[in-house]
Design a protein around this motif. Structure first.
Motif, PDB file in Angstrom:
ATOM      1  N   CYS A  70       0.821  -1.213   0.000  1.00 47.26           N
ATOM      2  CA  CYS A  70       0.000   0.000   0.000  1.00 47.26           C
ATOM      3  C   CYS A  70       0.852   1.259   0.000  1.00 47.26           C
ATOM      4  N   HIS A  71       0.194   2.342  -0.307  1.00 44.47           N
ATOM      5  CA  HIS A  71       0.783   3.673  -0.186  1.00 44.47           C
ATOM      6  C   HIS A  71       0.158   4.296   1.055  1.00 44.47           C
ATOM      7  N   PRO A  72       0.949   4.556   2.100  1.00 43.71           N
ATOM      8  CA  PRO A  72       0.386   5.048   3.373  1.00 43.71           C
ATOM      9  C   PRO A  72      -0.524   6.268   3.231  1.00 43.71           C
ATOM     10  N   HIS A  73      -0.170   7.208   2.356  1.00 40.01           N
ATOM     11  CA  HIS A  73      -1.030   8.394   2.222  1.00 40.01           C
ATOM     12  C   HIS A  73      -2.403   8.033   1.653  1.00 40.01           C
ATOM     13  N   GLU A  74      -2.477   7.011   0.802  1.00 35.95           N
ATOM     14  CA  GLU A  74      -3.764   6.572   0.263  1.00 35.95           C
ATOM     15  C   GLU A  74      -4.596   5.856   1.322  1.00 35.95           C
ATOM     16  N   VAL A  75      -3.924   5.091   2.185  1.00 35.46           N
ATOM     17  CA  VAL A  75      -4.628   4.418   3.273  1.00 35.46           C
ATOM     18  C   VAL A  75      -5.186   5.452   4.248  1.00 35.46           C
ATOM     19  N   LEU A  76      -4.380   6.421   4.622  1.00 36.11           N
ATOM     20  CA  LEU A  76      -4.844   7.478   5.530  1.00 36.11           C
ATOM     21  C   LEU A  76      -6.024   8.236   4.935  1.00 36.11           C
ATOM     22  N   ARG A  77      -5.932   8.539   3.661  1.00 34.80           N
ATOM     23  CA  ARG A  77      -7.011   9.253   2.983  1.00 34.80           C
ATOM     24  C   ARG A  77      -8.279   8.400   2.977  1.00 34.80           C
ATOM     25  N   SER A  78      -8.132   7.116   2.714  1.00 37.30           N
ATOM     26  CA  SER A  78      -9.292   6.215   2.711  1.00 37.30           C
ATOM     27  C   SER A  78      -9.948   6.155   4.080  1.00 37.30           C
ATOM     28  N   ILE A  79      -9.147   6.093   5.128  1.00 35.74           N
ATOM     29  CA  ILE A  79      -9.684   6.062   6.488  1.00 35.74           C
ATOM     30  C   ILE A  79     -10.438   7.359   6.787  1.00 35.74           C
ATOM     31  N   GLU A  80      -9.854   8.485   6.415  1.00 34.55           N
ATOM     32  CA  GLU A  80     -10.515   9.771   6.653  1.00 34.55           C
ATOM     33  C   GLU A  80     -11.817   9.880   5.875  1.00 34.55           C
ATOM     34  N   SER A  91     -26.542  15.239   7.052  1.00 31.23           N
ATOM     35  CA  SER A  91     -26.137  16.482   6.383  1.00 31.23           C
ATOM     36  C   SER A  91     -24.627  16.715   6.467  1.00 31.23           C
ATOM     37  N   ASP A  92     -23.951  16.075   7.418  1.00 31.34           N
ATOM     38  CA  ASP A  92     -22.494  16.213   7.547  1.00 31.34           C
ATOM     39  C   ASP A  92     -21.738  15.266   6.616  1.00 31.34           C
ATOM     40  N   ARG A  93     -22.437  14.276   6.069  1.00 29.26           N
ATOM     41  CA  ARG A  93     -21.788  13.314   5.181  1.00 29.26           C
ATOM     42  C   ARG A  93     -21.681  13.877   3.771  1.00 29.26           C
ATOM     43  N   PRO A  94     -20.596  13.549   3.074  1.00 32.41           N
ATOM     44  CA  PRO A  94     -20.491  13.993   1.676  1.00 32.41           C
ATOM     45  C   PRO A  94     -21.446  13.187   0.795  1.00 32.41           C
ATOM     46  N   ASP A  95     -21.713  13.686  -0.410  1.00 34.11           N
ATOM     47  CA  ASP A  95     -22.465  12.877  -1.364  1.00 34.11           C
ATOM     48  C   ASP A  95     -21.472  12.003  -2.132  1.00 34.11           C
ATOM     49  N   MET A  96     -21.946  11.010  -2.850  1.00 31.86           N
ATOM     50  CA  MET A  96     -21.043  10.057  -3.501  1.00 31.86           C
ATOM     51  C   MET A  96     -20.127  10.692  -4.552  1.00 31.86           C
ATOM     52  N   PRO A  97     -20.591  11.643  -5.354  1.00 33.61           N
ATOM     53  CA  PRO A  97     -19.632  12.276  -6.271  1.00 33.61           C
ATOM     54  C   PRO A  97     -18.472  12.947  -5.521  1.00 33.61           C
ATOM     55  N   SER A  98     -18.767  13.549  -4.368  1.00 31.99           N
ATOM     56  CA  SER A  98     -17.707  14.160  -3.557  1.00 31.99           C
ATOM     57  C   SER A  98     -16.773  13.098  -2.987  1.00 31.99           C
ATOM     58  N   VAL A  99     -17.331  11.953  -2.590  1.00 26.79           N
ATOM     59  CA  VAL A  99     -16.515  10.854  -2.059  1.00 26.79           C
ATOM     60  C   VAL A  99     -15.524  10.389  -3.119  1.00 26.79           C
ATOM     61  N   ILE A 100     -15.964  10.263  -4.354  1.00 29.09           N
ATOM     62  CA  ILE A 100     -15.089   9.835  -5.450  1.00 29.09           C
ATOM     63  C   ILE A 100     -13.952  10.841  -5.641  1.00 29.09           C
ATOM     64  N   ILE A 101     -14.283  12.100  -5.614  1.00 28.43           N
ATOM     65  CA  ILE A 101     -13.255  13.147  -5.751  1.00 28.43           C
ATOM     66  C   ILE A 101     -12.291  13.096  -4.569  1.00 28.43           C
ATOM     67  N   MET A 102     -12.835  12.913  -3.362  1.00 33.46           N
ATOM     68  CA  MET A 102     -11.986  12.835  -2.170  1.00 33.46           C
ATOM     69  C   MET A 102     -11.033  11.641  -2.238  1.00 33.46           C
ATOM     70  N   LEU A 103     -11.544  10.494  -2.655  1.00 34.86           N
ATOM     71  CA  LEU A 103     -10.697   9.303  -2.749  1.00 34.86           C
ATOM     72  C   LEU A 103      -9.620   9.467  -3.813  1.00 34.86           C
ATOM     73  N   GLY A 105      -7.942  12.046  -4.266  1.00 37.71           N
ATOM     74  CA  GLY A 105      -6.898  12.911  -3.739  1.00 37.71           C
ATOM     75  C   GLY A 105      -6.859  14.287  -4.352  1.00 37.71           C
ATOM     76  N   GLN A 106      -7.960  14.713  -4.965  1.00 33.78           N
ATOM     77  CA  GLN A 106      -7.967  15.974  -5.689  1.00 33.78           C
ATOM     78  C   GLN A 106      -8.380  17.176  -4.843  1.00 33.78           C
ATOM     79  N   VAL A 107      -8.861  16.923  -3.611  1.00 34.19           N
ATOM     80  CA  VAL A 107      -9.303  18.018  -2.753  1.00 34.19           C
ATOM     81  C   VAL A 107      -8.822  17.788  -1.327  1.00 34.19           C
ATOM     82  N   ALA A 108      -8.749  18.878  -0.586  1.00 40.20           N
ATOM     83  CA  ALA A 108      -8.439  18.767   0.844  1.00 40.20           C
ATOM     84  C   ALA A 108      -9.676  18.230   1.557  1.00 40.20           C
TER      85      ALA A 108
END
Length: 149
Positions: A70-80, A91-103, A105-108
């Motif tokens: 694994c790549h540790p930064h990808e694992v950490l991102r997946s956990i977050e 209402s605090d959860r992202p929607d699925m298109p946002s989840v895809i973008i988050m996974l 690594g394109q956004v903070a």
């Protein structure tokens, strides 16, 4: 199962996001959320991941078999992202298109809040499979009633 569905019977697209977050945490950890109890802190998988995250030890959630590949930064991102998906309020959860973008690594990532179904005590084993059986011998028929937990 999302808290709003489990507690109030309300289902939305954010319910699927909650389930996806649980799935992400299960994949990273190699363990199922249902029935998972961590001896050290007596949490379920979601609570265990949250506790380690707040202590800055998120990588300890990862299944050891993934360590070499694994790549540790990808694992950490997946956990977050998984923790963002299991937020208490829909209402605090992202929607699925946002989840895809988050996974990707394109956004903070925003800071996750304490997740839903965070447990600090071990549940009795019976709580995971409590079924009450009632039998009747009238006409040699058996009637089974399944009661909700």
């Amino acid at each position: 199962m999302s808290p709003e569905y489990a507690l109030d019977g309300i289902y939305s697209i954010k319910s699927d996001v909650f389930s996806f977050g649980v799935l992400v945490l299960e994949i990273v950890s190699g363990k199922k959320n249902r029935g998972f109890i961590q001896a050290e802190d007596e949490n379920n998988l979601i609570g265990h991941a949250w506790s380690l995250y707040t202590e800055g030890r998120s990588m300890e959630v990862m299944d050891e078999s993934l360590a070499k590949s694994c790549h540790p930064h990808e694992v950490l991102r997946s956990i977050e992202v998984g923790l963002l998906c299991v937020q208490q309020n829909a209402s605090d959860r992202p929607d699925m298109p946002s989840v895809i973008i988050m996974l990707g690594g394109q956004v903070a990532l925003p800071q996750p809040k304490q997740p839903a179904f965070f447990m600090e005590k071990e549940l009795p084993r019976a709580a995971f499979s409590s079924v009450t059986y009632t039998t009747s011998s009238i006409n040699e028929l058996t009637i089974t009633e399944v009661n909700a937990r």
